[in-house]
Design a protein around this motif. Structure first.
Motif, short mmCIF file in Angstrom:
data_model
loop_
_atom_site.label_atom_id
_atom_site.label_comp_id
_atom_site.label_asym_id
_atom_site.label_seq_id
_atom_site.Cartn_x
_atom_site.Cartn_y
_atom_site.Cartn_z
N THR A 149 0.84 -1.20 0.00
CA THR A 149 0.00 0.00 0.00
C THR A 149 0.88 1.25 0.00
OG1 THR A 149 -1.77 -1.12 1.21
CG2 THR A 149 -1.79 1.29 1.22
N HIS B 154 -12.18 1.72 2.36
CA HIS B 154 -12.66 1.09 1.12
C HIS B 154 -11.59 1.06 0.01
CE1 HIS B 154 -16.67 1.14 2.84
NE2 HIS B 154 -16.51 2.42 3.13
N SER C 66 -7.01 -3.31 -0.56
CA SER C 66 -7.30 -4.73 -0.81
C SER C 66 -6.13 -5.56 -0.31
CB SER C 66 -7.51 -4.97 -2.31
OG SER C 66 -7.56 -6.35 -2.60
N LYS D 140 -4.18 -7.00 -3.63
CA LYS D 140 -3.78 -6.16 -4.75
C LYS D 140 -2.87 -5.04 -4.28
CE LYS D 140 -8.20 -6.88 -7.13
NZ LYS D 140 -9.42 -6.22 -7.67
N ASN E 177 -2.12 -1.28 -3.69
CA ASN E 177 -3.03 -0.20 -3.32
C ASN E 177 -2.31 1.15 -3.33
OD1 ASN E 177 -5.27 -2.05 -2.37
ND2 ASN E 177 -3.64 -2.67 -0.95
N GLY F 202 -7.99 3.13 -4.53
CA GLY F 202 -8.44 2.02 -5.37
C GLY F 202 -9.91 1.73 -5.14
N ASN F 203 -10.56 1.30 -6.19
CA ASN F 203 -12.00 0.99 -6.10
C ASN F 203 -12.17 -0.49 -5.78
OD1 ASN F 203 -14.80 1.19 -6.35
ND2 ASN F 203 -14.73 0.64 -8.52
N HIS F 204 -12.46 -0.78 -4.52
CA HIS F 204 -12.65 -2.15 -4.06
C HIS F 204 -14.01 -2.25 -3.38
CE1 HIS F 204 -8.45 -2.64 -4.96
NE2 HIS F 204 -8.10 -1.75 -4.04
N LYS G 6 -17.36 -3.24 -1.49
CA LYS G 6 -17.65 -4.25 -0.47
C LYS G 6 -18.79 -5.16 -0.93
CE LYS G 6 -14.74 -2.40 2.48
NZ LYS G 6 -13.53 -3.08 2.94
N ASN H 253 -10.18 3.27 -12.51
CA ASN H 253 -10.01 2.23 -11.50
C ASN H 253 -9.96 2.81 -10.08
OD1 ASN H 253 -9.84 0.17 -13.44
ND2 ASN H 253 -7.66 0.62 -13.80
#
Length: 343
Positions: free
Chosen positions: A234, A264, A267, A270, A272, A292-294, A296, A332
């Motif tokens: 991260t 949010h 991840s 992944k 980050n 990042g778009n993760h 839920k 993303n």
């Protein structure tokens, strides 16, 4: 209290000046003429005194106690009786102060003319009294409404702020809990950092506005606290430009955006990246978070949504028409941008 006394004094002064002008006007208009005292009394003094009586009986008593309390029939009957009484007094005053004409007697208009004329003339102070009472009542009602609205908004703002504090504390405790088994030493450091943040929350944010510089320091400390529990995959970037000392902002307004980015935007599987920036230009604050778009899943209850709802509501209450707040997915990344007029 002082404001109330001042307003009452100004009202009395205004009334006194108006009646003084009305009583002096005939003398000013006929300054070059020799006015007979009896004529002045009959044509100026008596009608003005009676008009003043009718005005203040309505303005100070009848309108408020009868008309505004929906006793309108009694109100109109009393006014009809008062006008009839004052018209009768005017008729008597004409006879009492009558001055014979040196050129001999003249034919006077019929009595019905004087009754009609006097009745119409007394309707004027009555109408002004009603209009003044209605206007003052509207002003008072509007002031009370605004005071009540301000009290409600203040109460709602306090609720939102105190709602945010336990929310922030709960999130921080979750972070510490996650570190206790993994890294006890880091957990200790985190507790110390949290105590510093809580000191700001408890003792420095209990005001309507705080220094934007102190708020920025609080945000950076919180970001440091959050970094303690993030892994090597991260990357956290901060770009906080220099802020003028005089700039002020509502406390704890920006922290939900940072909380949201960490909650949010990370991840476990992944890479980050979280980017947080703050700029201040020409009285406008520009604050942005990108992560990042993760999304839920439905079984994950970690995001209650309190933070973003809170910030939207507080912006609407504290800075109406002085902000733009946009959030959503861009490529993303999930981006939140706040532009706020502070100066």
């Amino acid at each position: 209290m002082n404001k109330l006394i001042k307003n009452r004094f100004l009202r009395i002064l205004l009334h006194a000046l108006v009646w003084l002008a009305l009583f002096c006007l005939p003398y000013l208009l006929a300054s070059s003429q020799n006015l007979n005292v009896m004529v002045v009394a009959e044509r100026v003094i008596v009608p003005l005194v009676l008009s003043a009586l009718l005005f203040y009986i309505n303005y100070l008593w009848l309108t408020d106690r009868l008309m505004f309390r929906k006793k309108r029939l009694l109100y109109f009957l009393i006014n009809i009786a008062l006008i009839a009484l004052f018209v009768s007094f005017r008729m008597w005053a004409r006879e009492f102060f009558f001055v014979p004409d040196d050129n001999g007697p003249r034919q006077r208009p019929p009595v019905i003319f004087f009754i009609y004329f006097d009745s119409i003339s007394f309707l004027i102070p009555w109408a002004i009294a009603v209009a003044a009472s209605v206007f003052e009542r509207w002003i008072k009602t509007e002031a009370e409404r605004k005071e009540s609205e301000n009290a409600r908004l203040q109460s709602e703002l306090e609720h939102l702020k105190y709602q945010l504090q336990p929310h922030f504390f709960f999130n921080s405790l979750n972070n510490i809990y996650a570190l206790v088994d993994i890294s006890p030493e880091q957990a200790k450091v985190t507790i110390l950092a949290l105590s510093t943040l809580m000191r700001y929350l408890l003792y420095e944010s209990n005001t309507e506005k705080v220094s934007l510089t102190k708020e920025a320091e609080f945000l950076l400390r919180y970001i440091e606290l959050m970094q303690l529990r993030t892994s090597a995959n991260t990357v956290i970037e901060t770009d906080f430009e220099e802020i003028p000392e005089e700039a002020q902002i509502a406390p704890l307004l920006l922290i939900p955006l940072i909380e949201n980015a960490f909650k949010h935007g990370i991840s476990a599987t992944k890479q980050n990246r979280i980017h947080i920036s703050m700029r201040f230009t020409d009285g406008w604050l520009h604050f942005e978070t990108r992560n990042g778009n993760h999304p839920k899943n439905e079984t994950d209850r970690s995001g209650s949504g309190i933070g973003l709802k809170n910030i939207q509501k507080r912006l609407e209450l504290i800075y109406p028409d002085s902000f733009t707040f946009n959030k959503g997915v861009e490529g993303n990344e999930y981006t939140a941008r706040l532009t706020l007029k502070l100066g």
